[in-house]
Design a protein around this motif. Sequence first.
Motif: not given
Length: 385
Positions: A44-55, A61-64, A361-370
């Motif tokens: 989400q970038g620095p304007d959103e505190h360096g956070l990520y979307l869930e999906n 139903a997602d949080q911000k 984010t969860l599974e995309q990050s998993a594939m980067v790690q693998i």
Amino acid sequence: MRKFLASSLAAATAILGAATPAQASDAGTRARQSYEALQRYLYQGPDEHGLYLENYPKQPADQKHSYVWPFREATAATVSIAETSGRYRKDVENRFATLQLYWNGDSARPGYESYLPPPLGGGGDIYYDDNAVIGLELIRGYEASGDRTLLQRAKQAFGVDTRAWDTDTSRPCPGGMAWVDNPANNIRAANVTGLASELATHLFRITHDRDYLAWGTRLYTWNRKCLQQSPGLYWNDIGYDGTVDKTLWSYNSGSMIGAATLLYQATGTRSYLDNALADANGALDHWTQGDNLYNQPAIFNAIFFNNLLLLDSVRPNPKARSMIEQYANREWSSNRDAATGLFHFQPSGGGAYDPAAPAQTLEQSAMVQIYAALAWKPHDLWRIA
């Protein structure tokens, strides 16, 4: 790992697809492309505190922002890609800084909460497995940078996890660690107990404080005694009433392989290495049957693979690396949208490609790690547990 808890090498070669040398050597490129897709669509970038979307796309139903577990895995992905490329150092610094937004130190029971506490969110429960995996990533950050602030934060995360140890000696198989810091919790879980053993043993290795070694040994021993089905396979949890959830997850195999390897490295006691090797062989036998591995959540497999590679750095086993390469090749060809570089899975986080399912984010990050783990040189493998 909330929503997932409810729910032979030759065989694997036929099912997962044989790896070629060219494919294996391409792991670094695949890791970078997968990371760049993560950053393009889910960061989400620095304007959103360096956070990520869930999906991606964001669901109604997602949080911000994402929950803490996906953010931890994005942090792990960032550290992993930085280690393979020598780039992204600033990204690593940003991830560790932003991770602290999930820490609630104002509570009488502090810890990393499942969602952002005020002012950015409404907070959430403290899941002990979250705190264990966060602590492990903070250790990895410390060892890469020498930043003792990260080491102190890892100690704090383990301090949170010590609250999880069940002291009621009247329960069946006394001990073990609660899953969540909530009065409604009624289980002792394999995931937090194995992962916390790894964290404690890492802390002993760094600090030489024998209290950490005592914890690492205690947690590892309890999981083997109370939740081991057979070498390499661990049931999910045991209830306060003695009811056992016999679900098998690949990351529970992985954390116990890693815990035994670390205890062997910390103590020189050969029985721990023997246990790790037996667990690795048992896990390989099970998870390479049919689609067992493919149907596991990708993030569970990332944890499993990282711990197999940790053991491989002590006692090489070509079968383990071959299995990981085969899995990684199958995911690249079957579950990746070539247009976006994003991976799509079933709602479980594993299994067949589902074009209607959002990328996570969860599974995309998993594939980067693998892919990053496959790109590491043997002398780098200590970094992954």
